[in-house]
Design an enzyme around this catalytic site. Structure first.
Site, PDB file in Angstrom:
ATOM      1  N   GLU A  27      32.134   4.519   1.895  1.00  0.00           N
ATOM      2  CA  GLU A  27      33.223   3.548   2.073  1.00  0.00           C
ATOM      3  C   GLU A  27      34.542   4.229   2.427  1.00  0.00           C
ATOM      4  O   GLU A  27      35.592   3.899   1.865  1.00  0.00           O
ATOM      5  CB  GLU A  27      33.382   2.678   0.814  1.00  0.00           C
ATOM      6  CG  GLU A  27      32.141   1.858   0.493  1.00  0.00           C
ATOM      7  CD  GLU A  27      32.383   0.740  -0.521  1.00  0.00           C
ATOM      8  OE1 GLU A  27      33.384   0.797  -1.244  1.00  0.00           O
ATOM      9  OE2 GLU A  27      31.553  -0.186  -0.573  1.00  0.00           O
ATOM     10  N   GLU A  74      24.860  -2.267   1.089  1.00  0.00           N
ATOM     11  CA  GLU A  74      25.109  -2.856  -0.229  1.00  0.00           C
ATOM     12  C   GLU A  74      25.209  -4.369  -0.110  1.00  0.00           C
ATOM     13  O   GLU A  74      26.251  -4.894   0.275  1.00  0.00           O
ATOM     14  CB  GLU A  74      26.403  -2.310  -0.865  1.00  0.00           C
ATOM     15  CG  GLU A  74      26.318  -0.846  -1.248  1.00  0.00           C
ATOM     16  CD  GLU A  74      27.544  -0.359  -2.032  1.00  0.00           C
ATOM     17  OE1 GLU A  74      28.335  -1.194  -2.495  1.00  0.00           O
ATOM     18  OE2 GLU A  74      27.699   0.875  -2.155  1.00  0.00           O
TER      19      GLU A  74
END
Ligand SMILES: *[C@@H]1O[C@H](CO)[C@@H](O)[C@H](O)[C@H]1NC(C)=O
Ligand SMILES: *[C@@H]1O[C@H](CO)[C@@H](O)[C@H](O)[C@H]1NC(C)=O
Ligand SMILES: *[C@@H]1O[C@H](CO)[C@@H](O)[C@H](O)[C@H]1NC(C)=O
Ligand SMILES: *[C@@H]1O[C@H](CO)[C@@H](O)[C@H](O)[C@H]1NC(C)=O
Ligand SMILES: *[C@@H]1O[C@H](CO)[C@@H](O)[C@H](O)[C@H]1NC(C)=O
Length: 844
Positions: A193, A262
């Site tokens: 991320e 995710e």
């Protein structure tokens, strides 16, 4: 080249421009003879086969090795192909160069178990992992490497990151764990991320991202690398999506597959926060939406969330439970209907796989908020997804000459473009309600942590020091003490208007003592760890001791340069209301003691606990250690400690830390008793526990108990509480529910309704755990019942024989099946009205 041959076999559709294919294959696979995992614009390609891959996150240190085989098997039975895990650097390298890969950190053992189950692995090396894990997975010593700045173009950081990444890759190769070696690893991940940080970080951040990609690819893993939430992931690294929904996502190059690393199954709980839930109908909807757009890899984050044992929770303020409302609960039990409904979704998707991998979908509008996505390959396979995005209304749509009913906010899956085998909003699995039943209370003795600091090992200096620098996170606790001289002539000694003490702290919690008396406790929260203490200081003439016990509750795991965030009492600390007005204590001499006396004595351990005298127990004593010896409850149901009578602290079983307890921190948020699955989900939508402890139960792994002999439990309590109220509880199925419509509106041919498959007569299937039996029917109504499992109520229409039918078929049995049709319940109670059966059966 083996790989291009593989590509051709898989390449039933227009291949990406050839020169690009060669470019990335060369970059990715310098050893093509052994490489077996590649990708194209459609999917990850394993041994020449494009694959639709269903994956789930299970983090190995968040359970115990004894649980791993069962968790992995349950994931396989749930229809997963891949287990995804982070690699937890701070667990593996506690001090520089000293590696640890035992017990919960036995990564190789975990991966070999996944392999033995026949599943693949997506290994997210990071080594930044975020993960609500202490310090985002970085070892705290890393912060103190001279000149270091995390996650940017910084030489000391890059050197450390490369060293650890290499260490892991070499270990995986040595253990033959990559797919081309016969192992399970098909994908890796570097960084995590980073996109949002890069956006703010400018050129050094971009340089770092490029370096990280190049460094990873240079390790020749023979499997593709992923960077999640990283829109400019450099070739050949695949950028992927994380979120509650990812159907909006497209990769940054047309020759990369569409991957969702995710898919959030729920959300984490923080101390002081609520417990979030995500309805499975919406989760299944989001996954079907992603697949229908051409997505080919979905990973559930988390599939099993588990437990932040010890002091591994990050945040600060992340709770010890990391249950995440995942399909497998914290204790390793199936969460139903979440697990079952997703299993049914995966089966439906797998039936579509031949069509999904052979072409791009055509989108056909079926109405204002309805559309079809059709994968119609030239080779004859055809799969269709029919979507109703309307969150309020049913839709009747026509597709390829057939009518289909679509519930609100749902997608039907048609693996042959004709028969709807699955709808995301129609849950046919039973709902399971768990219960926690007492399995024993204990006899306690106590040991008082002195309210003043230990003098040995303490040191004195001028001014206030940052906490993590002092403790290096070896403990949550740091004492700050100073002396204040009060003259005989202070007016407050005469008039009783005592001065006030103010102490400002960077976090996360503190207790203030004046002359050894606790005068107050304050704590921050996940939104703002900073805090200010203000309270009356009952000082006396002469010398007074002011002591502050500052307590950390997990180090931050996310945020820009979170490694620079401070903890502890950084001041100012001032006294107000003296003759002189205000006295600033900030720059006085302060004495520091790292950790508690009980920690130095290792009271949590068998040997340490027998080295001191334990005394009788009085309730509501702050800073107190408690000890009890107990025998393990028989059986193999998962166990937890009910800490509801306690405030805040830590618990150990046989010397092993089950984590921080903090039932004294009540959940703030907005909860509602029911929660509609329909409409856009976010983590604030379906919350529970408002006004109650954010976490009351604390998982005790069975394998930590000695089943035959005596076991040691030690509790350190900061706030008070009554240990007599602590009980061990057993987690079992309390009741099971079905909530099934009379007829599953399915599809029928318009031109020939007579030939349509008769709508299947639906059945309610109920089952308790092995060893349990259905002991009673708490609720049964065929008609128009309302509510949800645990709180059903009769509607205006109710078949009078509803209970009889269930009692006759189910009570006394482990499982039962009841048809959902009027004749089963003594006739139609309200003809012409759509009816359903709602049942709650008690398991005992
Ligand atoms: C799929 O393609 C075939 C042949 O082109 C066509 O006959 C059929 O109607 C298509 N099916 C759908 C559902 O689009
Ligand atoms: C940590 O403490 C040492 C010694 O007290 C001090 O020299 C150093 O500046 C501190 N570092 C940080 C980052 O606070
Ligand atoms: C502090 O505690 C002592 C005993 O522990 C007690 O005698 C005294 O009154 C307390 N002082 C204040 C100001 O509460
Ligand atoms: C502070 O402590 C130092 C030694 O650590 C001592 O020399 C000094 O006198 C102290 N100052 C005060 C005001 O007590
Ligand atoms: C149960 O349902 C009733 C209405 O049917 C509602 O008033 C009540 O709040 C619900 N209870 C819970 C605990 O959700």
């Amino acid at each position: 080249m083996g790989t291009t041959a593989g590509m051709r076999r898989a390449g039933t559709v227009r291949p990406p421009p050839l020169q690009l294919v060669h470019l990335w294959i060369l970059l990715l696979l310098p050893a093509p003879a052994t490489a077996a995992v590649t990708y194209d614009h459609k999917a990850v390609v394993i041994n020449g086969q494009r694959r639709i891959l269903i994956s789930g996150s299970i983090h190995y240190p968040r359970s115990v090795p004894e649980m791993w085989p069962d968790l992995i098997q349950k994931a396989k039975d749930g229809g997963l192909d891949v287990i995804q895990t982070y690699v937890f650097w701070n667990g593996h390298e506690p001090t520089p160069g000293n590696y640890y890969f035992e017990e919960r950190y036995d990564l190789v053992r975990f991966l070999k178990l996944v392999k033995a189950a026949g599943l693949y692995v997506h290994l997210r090396i990071g080594p930044y992992v975020c993960a609500e894990w202490n310090f985002g997975g970085f070892p705290v010593w890393l912060k103190y490497v001279p000149g270091i700045r995390f996650r940017t173009d910084n030489e000391p950081f890059k050197a450390a990151m490369e060293k650890f990444t290499e260490k892991i890759v070499h270990m995986m190769k040595a253990e033959k764990l990559f797919e081309w070696q016969g192992g399970p690893i098909i994908l890796a991940q570097i960084e995590n991320e980073f996109g949002p940080l890069e956006y703010n970080g400018g050129a050094p951040a971009r340089a770092y991202a490029n370096w990280a990609a190049k460094m990873a690819v240079g390790l020749n893993t023979g499997v593709p690398w992923v960077m999640c939430k990283q829109d400019d992931a450099p070739d050949p690294v695949i950028n992927s999506c994380n979120g509650f929904y990812c159907d909006y996502f497209t990769p940054n190059q047309p020759y990369k597959p569409t991957m969702w690393t995710e898919a959030w199954t729920g959300w984490f709980t923080a101390f002081g926060g609520t417990v979030p839930h995500r309805p499975v109908e919406d989760l299944a909807f989001s996954v079907a939406r992603f697949i229908q757009k051409g997505g080919s890899f979905v990973n559930y984050y988390m599939y099993h969330g588990g437990t932040n044992f010890g002091r591994t929770a990050g945040g600060p303020f992340i709770a010890t439970s990391y249950d995440y409302d995942a399909p497998i609960d914290e204790y390793g039990l199936l969460r139903q209907p979440k697990w079952g409904h997703l299993r049914d979704l995966h089966r439906a998707i797998k039936l579509c796989e031949p069509a999904l991998i052979s072409g791009d979908p055509a989108r056909i509008s079926l109405g204002n908020h309805q559309e079809a996505h059709v994968f119609n390959s030239t080779e004859g396979s055809c799969a269709a997804f029919l979507a109703n995005y309307d969150s309020n209304s049913y839709a009747k749509v026509e597709f390829d000459g057939v009518h289909y009913d679509l519930p609100p906010w749902s997608i039907s899956v048609l693996p042959d473009c004709k028969n709807a085998v699955f709808n995301t909003a129609r849950v046919s699995f039973q709902t399971t309600l768990m219960k926690m039943t007492s399995a024993g209370a204990y006899e306690w003795t106590s040991f008082s942590e002195e309210s003043t600091s230990l003098d040995s090992g303490s040191f004195t200096t001028t001014g206030l020091l940052e906490q993590v620098n002092m403790t290096r996170d070896s403990t949550d606790y740091l004492w700050y003490s100073t002396y204040v001289d009060i003259g005989q002539d202070e007016e407050f000694l005469m008039n009783g208007k005592y001065p006030s003490l103010t102490a400002m702290s960077a976090g996360h919690s503190l207790h203030v003592f004046v002359n050894g008396n606790l005068t107050g406790t304050v704590y921050g929260g996940v939104e703002n760890p900073k805090l200010t203490y203000t309270g009356t200081a009952k000082l006396r003439a002469g010398s007074n001791k002011i002591s502050i016990l500052s307590v950390a509750v997990g180090l931050p795991n996310v945020g820009e340069h979170f490694e620079t965030w401070n903890a502890g009492v950084l001041g100012p600390v001032v006294l107000d209301g003296l003759n002189e007005g205000q006295r600033d204590l900030t720059w006085q001499n302060w004495t520091y003691t790292v950790g508690l006396k009980g920690e130095a004595l290792e009271l949590h351990s068998l040997s340490g606990s027998s080295s001191v005298e334990w005394a009788d127990v009085y309730p509501n004593q702050p800073l107190t250690w408690y000890k009890a010896l107990f025998s393990a409850p028989p059986g193999d149901d998962p166990l937890a400690l009910d800490m509801g009578s306690m405030g805040k602290g830590q618990v150990w079983i046989n010397g092993l830390s089950i984590g921080r307890h903090w039932p004294g921190y009540k959940a703030h948020g907005s909860c509602s008793s029911s929660c509609s699955y329909a409409g856009e989900y976010n983590e604030n939508k379906c919350q529970s526990n408002c006004g109650e402890p954010s976490q009351r139960w604390y998982h005790v792994p069975r394998s930590w108990l000695n089943p035959t002999g005596r076991n040691l439990m030690v509790v350190f309590e900061e706030w008070g509480g009554d240990p007599v109220g602590i009980t061990m509880v057993r987690r079992t199925v309390g009741s099971v529910c079905a909530d099934i419509s009379e007829w599953q509106p399915s599809n029928w041919r318009i031109e020939d309704p007579g030939r349509a498959e008769a709508p299947r007569r639906p059945k309610a299937r109920l089952g308790c755990s092995p060893g349990q039996k259905i002991s009673a029917i708490r609720f049964a109504s065929f008609g128009t019942p309302q509510g949800f499992c645990g709180n059903f109520s009769q509607g205006s229409c109710h078949a009078h024989r509803s209970y009889d039918a269930l009692k006759m078929n189910c009570v006394g049995r482990e499982r039962c099946t009841v048809g959902v049709a009027a004749d089963v319940f003594g006739g139609d109670p309200c003809p012409g009205i759509m009816k359903k059966l709602a049942v709650e059966a008690i398991c005992g």
